[in-house]
Design a protein around this motif. Structure first.
Motif, mmCIF file in Angstrom:
data_model
loop_
_atom_site.group_PDB
_atom_site.id
_atom_site.type_symbol
_atom_site.label_atom_id
_atom_site.label_comp_id
_atom_site.label_asym_id
_atom_site.label_seq_id
_atom_site.Cartn_x
_atom_site.Cartn_y
_atom_site.Cartn_z
ATOM 1 N N PHE A 119 -11.528 10.273 22.072
ATOM 2 C CA PHE A 119 -10.080 10.194 21.821
ATOM 3 C C PHE A 119 -9.516 11.516 21.303
ATOM 4 C CE2 PHE A 119 -12.481 8.264 18.287
ATOM 5 C CZ PHE A 119 -12.299 9.282 17.347
ATOM 6 N N CYS A 120 -10.244 12.617 21.485
ATOM 7 C CA CYS A 120 -9.774 13.891 20.905
ATOM 8 C C CYS A 120 -8.421 14.284 21.490
ATOM 9 C CB CYS A 120 -10.786 15.009 21.151
ATOM 10 S SG CYS A 120 -10.274 16.545 20.350
ATOM 11 N N ILE A 121 -7.512 14.586 20.596
ATOM 12 C CA ILE A 121 -6.150 14.928 21.012
ATOM 13 C C ILE A 121 -6.109 16.234 21.817
ATOM 14 C CG2 ILE A 121 -5.539 16.196 18.908
ATOM 15 C CD1 ILE A 121 -2.781 14.701 19.138
ATOM 16 N N ARG A 122 -7.161 17.052 21.644
ATOM 17 C CA ARG A 122 -7.185 18.341 22.357
ATOM 18 C C ARG A 122 -7.222 18.152 23.869
ATOM 19 N NH1 ARG A 122 -11.878 21.851 19.777
ATOM 20 N NH2 ARG A 122 -13.145 20.162 20.604
ATOM 21 N N ASP A 123 -7.715 16.987 24.296
ATOM 22 C CA ASP A 123 -7.773 16.721 25.739
ATOM 23 C C ASP A 123 -6.429 16.255 26.295
ATOM 24 O OD1 ASP A 123 -10.458 17.325 25.668
ATOM 25 O OD2 ASP A 123 -11.051 15.239 25.293
ATOM 26 N N LYS A 124 -5.479 16.019 25.403
ATOM 27 C CA LYS A 124 -4.210 15.440 25.858
ATOM 28 C C LYS A 124 -3.039 16.423 25.794
ATOM 29 C CE LYS A 124 -5.541 10.762 24.594
ATOM 30 N NZ LYS A 124 -6.775 10.980 23.815
ATOM 31 N N VAL A 125 -2.944 17.164 24.667
ATOM 32 C CA VAL A 125 -1.806 18.081 24.494
ATOM 33 C C VAL A 125 -2.278 19.406 23.903
ATOM 34 C CG1 VAL A 125 0.041 16.367 24.249
ATOM 35 C CG2 VAL A 125 -1.306 16.985 22.255
ATOM 36 N N LEU B 215 -15.478 8.471 10.208
ATOM 37 C CA LEU B 215 -16.671 7.617 10.281
ATOM 38 C C LEU B 215 -16.894 7.168 11.729
ATOM 39 C CD1 LEU B 215 -18.864 5.871 8.866
ATOM 40 C CD2 LEU B 215 -17.109 4.126 8.516
ATOM 41 N N ASN B 216 -15.819 6.869 12.396
ATOM 42 C CA ASN B 216 -15.798 6.536 13.831
ATOM 43 C C ASN B 216 -16.458 5.216 14.208
ATOM 44 O OD1 ASN B 216 -14.379 8.702 15.158
ATOM 45 N ND2 ASN B 216 -16.058 10.031 14.534
ATOM 46 N N ASP B 217 -17.636 4.926 13.665
ATOM 47 C CA ASP B 217 -18.325 3.707 14.090
ATOM 48 C C ASP B 217 -19.256 3.252 12.964
ATOM 49 O OD1 ASP B 217 -18.551 2.305 17.011
ATOM 50 O OD2 ASP B 217 -20.389 2.003 15.860
ATOM 51 N N ILE B 218 -19.900 2.127 13.189
ATOM 52 C CA ILE B 218 -20.744 1.574 12.123
ATOM 53 C C ILE B 218 -22.231 1.726 12.419
ATOM 54 C CG2 ILE B 218 -18.996 -0.057 11.332
ATOM 55 C CD1 ILE B 218 -20.576 -2.233 12.914
ATOM 56 N N THR B 219 -22.574 2.331 13.556
ATOM 57 C CA THR B 219 -23.984 2.594 13.868
ATOM 58 C C THR B 219 -24.123 3.997 14.441
ATOM 59 O OG1 THR B 219 -23.850 1.846 16.162
ATOM 60 C CG2 THR B 219 -24.398 0.166 14.508
ATOM 61 N N GLY C 222 -23.358 3.913 18.233
ATOM 62 C CA GLY C 222 -21.917 3.837 18.491
ATOM 63 C C GLY C 222 -21.238 5.163 18.187
ATOM 64 N N TYR C 223 -21.671 5.784 17.101
ATOM 65 C CA TYR C 223 -21.096 7.079 16.695
ATOM 66 C C TYR C 223 -21.350 8.136 17.777
ATOM 67 C CZ TYR C 223 -20.346 11.269 13.832
ATOM 68 O OH TYR C 223 -19.909 12.492 13.349
ATOM 69 N N ASP C 224 -22.587 8.177 18.277
ATOM 70 C CA ASP C 224 -22.912 9.168 19.311
ATOM 71 C C ASP C 224 -22.102 8.946 20.584
ATOM 72 O OD1 ASP C 224 -24.685 10.419 17.651
ATOM 73 O OD2 ASP C 224 -26.491 9.530 18.519
ATOM 74 N N LYS C 225 -21.869 7.667 20.896
ATOM 75 C CA LYS C 225 -21.102 7.344 22.108
ATOM 76 C C LYS C 225 -19.655 7.828 21.973
ATOM 77 C CE LYS C 225 -23.003 3.398 24.248
ATOM 78 N NZ LYS C 225 -23.080 1.963 24.228
ATOM 79 N N ILE C 226 -19.079 7.625 20.791
ATOM 80 C CA ILE C 226 -17.675 7.996 20.584
ATOM 81 C C ILE C 226 -17.517 9.510 20.462
ATOM 82 C CG2 ILE C 226 -15.776 7.930 18.888
ATOM 83 C CD1 ILE C 226 -16.446 5.020 18.373
ATOM 84 N N THR C 227 -18.415 10.126 19.695
ATOM 85 C CA THR C 227 -18.215 11.560 19.400
ATOM 86 C C THR C 227 -18.876 12.482 20.426
ATOM 87 O OG1 THR C 227 -20.195 11.705 18.015
ATOM 88 C CG2 THR C 227 -18.134 11.089 16.911
ATOM 89 N N ARG C 228 -19.839 11.973 21.174
ATOM 90 C CA ARG C 228 -20.579 12.785 22.164
ATOM 91 C C ARG C 228 -20.991 14.127 21.537
ATOM 92 N NH1 ARG C 228 -16.644 11.897 27.357
ATOM 93 N NH2 ARG C 228 -15.135 12.677 25.861
ATOM 94 N N LEU D 79 -9.606 4.416 5.603
ATOM 95 C CA LEU D 79 -8.362 4.438 6.373
ATOM 96 C C LEU D 79 -8.654 4.021 7.810
ATOM 97 C CD1 LEU D 79 -5.297 5.312 6.598
ATOM 98 C CD2 LEU D 79 -6.173 7.508 7.430
ATOM 99 N N CYS D 80 -7.900 3.054 8.286
ATOM 100 C CA CYS D 80 -7.980 2.691 9.702
ATOM 101 C C CYS D 80 -6.735 3.254 10.374
ATOM 102 C CB CYS D 80 -8.038 1.170 9.854
ATOM 103 S SG CYS D 80 -8.102 0.688 11.583
ATOM 104 N N ARG D 81 -6.951 4.241 11.252
ATOM 105 C CA ARG D 81 -5.821 4.893 11.913
ATOM 106 C C ARG D 81 -5.500 4.177 13.220
ATOM 107 N NH1 ARG D 81 -7.268 9.749 13.657
ATOM 108 N NH2 ARG D 81 -9.397 9.710 12.885
ATOM 109 N N LYS D 82 -4.213 4.161 13.539
ATOM 110 C CA LYS D 82 -3.780 3.560 14.802
ATOM 111 C C LYS D 82 -4.039 4.543 15.933
ATOM 112 C CE LYS D 82 0.043 0.637 16.191
ATOM 113 N NZ LYS D 82 -0.943 -0.334 16.616
ATOM 114 N N TYR D 83 -4.601 4.053 17.018
ATOM 115 C CA TYR D 83 -4.832 4.934 18.167
ATOM 116 C C TYR D 83 -3.491 5.352 18.755
ATOM 117 C CZ TYR D 83 -6.307 6.648 22.712
ATOM 118 O OH TYR D 83 -6.501 7.436 23.816
#
Ligand code: SF4
Length: 201
Positions: free
Chosen positions: A26-32, A129-133, A136-142, A195-199
């Protein structure tokens, strides 16, 4: 030159490096190319400390109470400049609150424990934190440290709590209710805020 210091949500933001060991889905750098009042956050060459100090000196800090170091890149990838800039700000604007937004992988990036020095330089540290395992963390953050990044990030977070910095763990709401609940418990278990941020698509 790209923006090093810019205004976002009435706070001062610092963009001191584009380097990062992650490639988050979800990195914003890929969008704008920029956010807030910045025009372009992609540096042609990495800023030197002189470049950063010049940008600080050129910026009008009137009415600003917080300076945040965050993307377009992982600030601890420019570790020496990060600490030196925080120290410079501390001297020049003693009442300014300094916050580091980080992926929490500084110890892996820099090959040593860094929480003590970071917490001396910053008032608060916000860690993704991104994830709870770990999986999962590796999948999200690559990230480039698969299998060991999650534990390193959590250790860094605990170290920050122990060093007395206001420490926050954050997730993005796309992970779902159940994981958000567990993530909050993880934060609480180490004495960190949550903190839970809104996507933001
Ligand atoms: S850690 Fe931050 S800058 Fe790096 S890829 Fe993830 S969201 Fe982007």
């Amino acid at each position: 030159m790209a923006d090093i210091v810019y205004t976002y949500h009435n706070s001062v933001y610092f963009n001191i490096t584009n380097k990062c060991p992650c490639r988050c889905v979800f990195c914003i750098r890929d969008k704008v190319d920029a956010i807030g009042e910045a025009e372009n956050l992609f540096h042609e060459t990495e800023p030197t400390l002189d470049n950063i100090i010049s940008a600080v000196d050129a910026y009008d800090f009137s009415g600003k109470d917080t300076a945040v170091f965050c993307g377009y890149g992982e600030p601890t990838n420019a570790y020496e400049n990060l600490i030196a800039t925080a120290e410079y700000l501390r001297k020049k604007y003693p009442s300014l609150k300094l916050r580091l937004n980080t992926n929490g992988l500084s110890d892996l990036i820099n090959g040593r424990e860094t929480a003590k020095e970071i917490c001396k330089a910053f008032d608060s540290v916000s860690i993704s934190l991104n994830d709870i395992t770990s999986e999962g963390y590796d999948k999200i953050t690559r990230n480039i440290y698969p299998g060991k990044a999650y534990e390193a990030m959590l250790k860094f977070a605990k170290d920050c709590v122990n060093e007395g910095a206001q420490t926050r763990l954050s997730v993005v709401d796309v992970i779902g209710e159940e994981k958000i609940k567990k993530a909050k418990e993880i934060a609480e278990s180490i004495g960190a805020d949550f903190l839970c941020r809104k996507y933001d698509s």
